[in-house]
Write an enzyme that holds these catalytic residues in place. Structure first.
Site, short mmCIF file in Angstrom:
data_model
loop_
_atom_site.label_atom_id
_atom_site.label_comp_id
_atom_site.label_asym_id
_atom_site.label_seq_id
_atom_site.Cartn_x
_atom_site.Cartn_y
_atom_site.Cartn_z
N ARG A 15 0.87 -1.17 0.00
CA ARG A 15 0.00 0.00 0.00
C ARG A 15 0.91 1.23 0.00
NH1 ARG A 15 2.60 1.79 3.76
NH2 ARG A 15 1.21 3.58 3.67
N GLY A 16 0.28 2.36 -0.22
CA GLY A 16 1.05 3.59 -0.34
C GLY A 16 1.07 4.00 -1.80
N ALA A 17 0.67 5.20 -2.11
CA ALA A 17 0.47 5.58 -3.51
C ALA A 17 1.65 5.25 -4.43
CB ALA A 17 0.11 7.06 -3.58
N ARG B 29 -7.50 -0.33 -6.81
CA ARG B 29 -7.85 0.67 -5.79
C ARG B 29 -8.12 1.99 -6.52
NH1 ARG B 29 -4.15 1.19 -0.54
NH2 ARG B 29 -6.01 2.23 0.31
N GLN C 149 -1.44 2.16 10.04
CA GLN C 149 -0.18 2.36 9.31
C GLN C 149 0.85 3.13 10.16
OE1 GLN C 149 -3.23 2.88 8.01
NE2 GLN C 149 -3.32 2.52 5.79
N ASP D 270 -2.21 10.86 -1.95
CA ASP D 270 -2.61 9.83 -2.90
C ASP D 270 -3.08 10.42 -4.22
OD1 ASP D 270 -2.91 8.65 -0.07
OD2 ASP D 270 -2.84 6.92 -1.42
N LYS E 150 -4.63 9.90 3.45
CA LYS E 150 -5.25 9.03 4.46
C LYS E 150 -6.24 9.80 5.31
CE LYS E 150 -4.82 5.66 4.68
NZ LYS E 150 -5.75 4.84 3.87
C1 LIG Z 1 3.87 7.85 0.23
S1 LIG Z 1 2.32 8.46 0.45
C2 LIG Z 1 1.41 7.02 0.84
C3 LIG Z 1 -0.04 7.34 1.14
O1 LIG Z 1 -0.82 6.15 0.93
C4 LIG Z 1 -1.44 5.82 2.17
O2 LIG Z 1 -2.69 5.21 2.00
P1 LIG Z 1 -2.79 3.59 2.07
O3 LIG Z 1 -1.95 3.15 3.24
O4 LIG Z 1 -4.28 3.34 2.26
O5 LIG Z 1 -2.30 3.11 0.73
C5 LIG Z 1 -1.59 7.16 2.83
O6 LIG Z 1 -2.62 7.91 2.26
C6 LIG Z 1 -0.23 7.75 2.57
O7 LIG Z 1 -0.16 9.12 2.76
#
Ligand SMILES: CSC[C@H]1O[C@H](OP(=O)(O)O)[C@H](O)[C@@H]1O
Length: 361
Positions: free
Chosen positions: A59-61, A100, A207, A248, A259
């Site tokens: 996960r993570g953009a 996603r 996270q 994101d 997030k």
């Molecule tokens: C490097 S920014 C990653 C960004 O993605 C996270 O969301 P998720 O854990 O649901 O993929 C979160 O928004 C982070 O800021």
């Protein structure tokens, strides 16, 4: 100084959550079980890579964009000798893109691959092109992380250091390398601009508690975990000078999807005169939309809310009563002091500032 900083940052850039080799395929560090277990998931098809994104194995953009790139290579490897290769690969690309909705990096990566597919008349040649493009996406993300860490540090030096509160996870587990906001935080610590990082838990996937605390502990960077509900009190007591988060999807006007809980922090920061920094590579910008209300916000199953490390936290909740589980929110540009990209820092973000820093006429 720059050399010293670069060396320090390389010391912090040791974790890789995404591993690829043409012989062995795609391996993803399963982030659902960190920090308790470090298991790896081997993806040997585009579908497996896409499902790993949907299920938050990765996960993570930016990390999602890198994974999508390698997922496209897996599709080519599977169908390169198939008579219906073009249609089958197109279906795989669509399946990966649907994994996603919010992180634009995923759509950006697939868009690059689809351009190659549409122009291709040889599967073998396309395999080579898609492989090179996937490698470029991964390499560019690593380079962008370093550029953002250095630019973000310069901005902090110019505006005064201090303790930092960060939200979610924006480090090596959310990108292909050093991290976005966590890269800037690592640079600030290395440069003595900050002595204490606060990470909020970031319900419901934790996270912050599970991933950011794990990364910073590995770096031996002082990190204190807080409940999200404590963020306002932390700011009221003057214990932080900066809020640093990732993104994101960022619109042409500088509105930011990140997030869920980011908007809360931005409103509190504005009220307390604390600087709000967003850190994101140019691949996180969606210039096809102007304002944040056009961003598709992902809602996940309410079951993710109703449990906490395997325990039902709300047994009385039923399917009907259930939970309301948006996993992103949208922060308007006027609550953001700066957006740090690898191309420069967008101060007081607006349409003109976004286009100028990104180098778009
Ligand atoms: C490097 S920014 C990653 C960004 O993605 C996270 O969301 P998720 O854990 O649901 O993929 C979160 O928004 C982070 O800021």
């Amino acid at each position: 100084m720059k050399q010293f900083l670069r060396q320090q940052l390389q010391n912090y850039d040791q974790v890789r959550a995404i591993k690829w080799s043409f012989e062995d395929g795609l391996y993803l560090l399963d982030q659902r079980y960190l920090p308790h277990k470090e298991d790896w998931v081997c993806c040997n098809s585009a579908k497996m890579a896409a499902d790993a994104i949907t299920d938050m194995v990765v996960r993570g953009a930016p990390a999602i964009g890198v994974t999508a790139g390698w997922g496209c290579v897996l599709s080519l490897q599977e169908y390169v000798n198939h008579s219906q290769w073009k249609d089958l690969i197109a279906k795989d690309f669509d399946y990966i893109e649907a994994s996603r909705p919010t992180a634009i990096n995923l759509h950006w990566a697939i868009g690059k691959m689809r351009l190659l597919l549409n122009a291709a008349d040889s599967a073998q040649q396309l395999l080579q092109q898609v492989s090179q493009q996937a490698q470029a996406i991964a390499d560019e993300d690593i380079d962008a992380n370093y550029a953002m860490a250095e630019l973000g540090l310069e901005y902090v030096r110019a505006h005064g250091g201090g303790n930092i509160l960060t939200h979610c996870n924006t480090g090596s587990l959310a990108t292909g390398g050093l991290g976005t906001a966590l890269g800037v935080i690592r640079a600030c610590f290395a440069d003595g601009q900050t002595e204490q990082v606060f990470a909020d838990e970031t319900r419901p996937w934790l996270q912050g508690a599970r991933l950011t605390a794990w990364e910073l502990a590995k770096d031996q960077i002082p990190v204190k975990l807080i409940a999200e509900g404590a963020a306002g009190y932390l700011m009221q007591l003057g214990k932080v000078k900066w809020i640093m988060v990732g993104a994101d999807r960022i619109t042409a006007d500088g509105d930011v999807a990140n997030k869920v809980g980011t908007y809360n922090l931005a409103v509190l920061a504005k009220h307390h005169g604390i600087k709000m920094m967003v850190v994101a590579p140019s691949s996180t910008f969606d210039l096809s939309i102007e304002s944040g209300d056009q961003i598709p916000v992902e809602f996940r199953d309410q079951s993710e809310l109703l449990q906490f490390s395997g325990q039902q936290v709300a047994p009385q909740a039923s399917e009907k009563l259930g939970g309301w589980n948006p996993v992103f929110d949208v922060t308007p540009a006027n609550l953001i002091d700066c957006i740090v990209t690898e191309r420069g820092v967008i101060e007081n973000p607006n349409k003109q500032a976004v286009r100028s820093v990104l180098g778009i006429a």
